[in-house]
Every structure is written in structure tokens, then in C-alpha cells.
Write an enzyme that holds these catalytic residues in place. Structure first.
Site, PDB file in Angstrom:
ATOM      1  CG  HIS A 137     -14.438  -9.145  -8.370  1.00 44.95           C
ATOM      2  ND1 HIS A 137     -13.202  -9.156  -7.773  1.00 44.95           N
ATOM      3  CD2 HIS A 137     -15.188  -8.285  -7.636  1.00 44.95           C
ATOM      4  CE1 HIS A 137     -13.215  -8.343  -6.729  1.00 44.95           C
ATOM      5  NE2 HIS A 137     -14.410  -7.800  -6.620  1.00 44.95           N
TER       6      HIS A 137
ATOM      7  CD  GLU B 200     -13.200 -12.893  -6.969  1.00 52.20           C
ATOM      8  OE1 GLU B 200     -12.717 -12.370  -7.988  1.00 52.20           O
ATOM      9  OE2 GLU B 200     -12.976 -12.466  -5.818  1.00 52.20           O
TER      10      GLU B 200
END
Ligand code: GLP
Length: 264
Positions: free
Chosen positions: A138, A143
Site C-alpha cells: 500500500h 490497500e
């Protein structure tokens, strides 16, 4: 991408900071994107030293933080606003109000994210953006699995990220917030230049995915392969998984030689 494998944190800090100092030398009113996490700390340390030595000033600059936890009280030592102030911005001469961060306590988080994104966009994107990378690839808090063109948004931390960040919360994962506001990958890609720092063996897989993997939401940082001005500063351990490491080093060394000879 320009990839450098450097001998120590001090060198990483010096080279990362020199990019920011150069941007400010060209435009003292530049917009600088700041990142939290431990990776950029050597860069901040070097910038503070240079500021104290009178070699750089942030008095006309603006700064935008990448991300913020949702729900941490204003005085929580681990809110990213407090972290960035402690490790960097309060130690140099940013003007009051010149350091911006997403408001993780806003009553309408979705609206706060959109407003923050609009501010960065109106500023023309960051002139230079500092980045770290998470173990799962990330950047900011984007994410795996999210949109590769996202804007600043309300997001949720992966379990892995909460485990990694528990070290800042007394080792207790339950104290780590679950939600965040983060600049999106599309927002980050609007920065004119990006400097990403990664150190330590636990970053090796993410670094390899970012530089040599397919561009994929599985490794969000891989989107940086589409940016035309990215500098990646690594230590040996973080570079351990790279297959083309020698080619990157040759390119890096070649540019430094030409710089010394004033060709670039
Ligand atoms: C957090 C931050 C990221 C940072 C990452 C890695 O999740 N949101 O911006 O890059 O952690 O942090 P560290 O550099 O401490 O490993």
C-alpha cells in the site's frame, strides 16, 4: 522509475532531502506532499538539519499529508497530524495553516475527503510527494484491491497494516483504528515528482511487486510504474528481491556521473 540501492539511512535521508530542497530552490512556494511512517524519518532529519543550517526554508511552502486515521482525538500522539508535526513540520518554519491534513474527525468523512482532494487538485497536485510503502504494497492507506485511479477517500486498513502499525499503539492491534482518510492513487499520481523510501527486509516483496511486478491492484504501489518521475530509495534489505538490480544501479550511477559533469 529511478531506483537507488544505498548503503545507509543517512545517505537515503540526504538524497531524499536533496530532491525536496531542489524543488524549493526552484519555487519557494512549492507544494510538498508529506508521508508518515518510519521510512521517511531520515529525510525529515536531514531537512531539519539543513533548515537549522540556513540552507532551506519552508516559509512560503504548503504541505499536504497523505492520510489520517479516523476517530483518533486531536491530542492523540499517533494521529498523523501530530506525528508529522512532531517529527518534522514544527521543527522548521512552515507558516501557521500551511500544513494540511485530512480531517479524521469530520462529521461527514466522505465530504471531508472530497474537499481535501479538491484542495490538492486546486493546488495543481504536489510539486513533490514523499512516500513510504506498506508490507502489502500500500501507499498512503491505499490497500490492495482498491481502484488504481481513486481520489482521496474513506478507506479501511488491511489486517496486515493494523498488525504492522500496532507497534505505535503499545503493541495492541485493538487500539489501531480500522478506518482512515487517504489520498487516492489517482491523487498521488498527480504529484509532479515522487520520492519513495523503503528499508528493511519486510519490504522486499512489496518493493519487488512495485518495481517489477505487473501493474495491479494486488500491489497498489505498482501504479507508480505509470508515473514519469519516481525516485525509489532503498537499502540493501528492501532491494533483496529485485531481479534487475544491477541495471537500476547502472542507470543511477550513469545519471550521477552526468550530473557531476554538469550534463544534466
Ligand atoms: C502506514 C502509512 C503509510 C506508510 C506505511 C509504512 O500504513 N499509512 O503511508 O508508508 O505505514 O510505514 P513504515 O514506513 O513505518 O514502514
Amino acid at each position: 522509475m529511478e531506483v537507488a540501492v544505498l548503503p545507509d539511512l543517512e545517505t537515503i535521508g540526504r538524497i531524499g532531502a536533496s530532491r525536496i530542497v531542489q524543488v524549493l530552490a526552484d519555487n519557494p512556494a512549492a507544494t510538498i506532499g508529506l508521508a508518515t511512517g518510519s521510512s521517511p524519518l531520515p529525510v525529515y532529519e536531514n531537512l531539519v538539519e539543513q533548515y537549522r543550517a540556513g540552507r532551506v526554508s519552508f516559509a512560503a511552502a504548503q504541505a499536504y499529508c497523505l492520510d489520517e486515521y479516523v476517530g483518533l482525538p486531536n491530542d492523540h500522539p499517533e494521529s498523523y497530524s501530530n506525528v508529522i508535526s512532531r517529527v518534522f513540520t514544527s521543527q522548521v518554519d512552515f507558516r501557521p495553516g500551511a500544513v494540511h491534513a485530512p480531517d479524521g474527525l469530520a462529521p461527514d468523512l466522505v465530504a471531508a475527503a472530497a474537499e481535501y482532494d479538491a484542495q490538492i487538485h486546486a493546488a495543481g497536485g504536489a510539486d513533490i510527494q514523499l512516500l513510504g510503502i506498506g508490507v502489502d504494497g500500500h501507499i498512503g492507506f491505499n490497500e490492495p484491491g482498491g481502484s488504481l485511479s481513486s481520489r482521496t477517500h474513506l478507506g479501511f486498513l488491511a489486517e496486515q497494516t493494523r498488525r504492522d502499525n500496532a507497534r505505535f499503539f503499545g503493541g495492541d492491534i485493538d487500539q489501531v483504528p480500522t478506518a482512515c482518510l487517504t489520498q487516492g492513487l489517482g491523487t498521488i499520481m498527480e504529484a509532479h515528482a515522487l520520492v519513495l523510501v523503503a528499508t528493511g527486509e519486510n519490504k522486499a516483496e512489496a518493493v519487488r511487486g512495485m518495481i517489477e511486478g505487473p501493474v495491479s491492484a494486488y500491489c497498489p504501489a505498482s501504479i507508480l510504474q505509470f508515473h514519469n518521475n519516481v525516485t525509489v530509495l532503498l537499502d540493501e534489505a528492501a532491494a533483496a528481491g529485485l531481479k534487475m538490480r544491477h541495471e537500476y544501479q547502472a542507470t543511477w550511477d550513469g545519471f550521477r556521473r552526468l550530473e557531476q559533469e554538469n550534463y544534466v
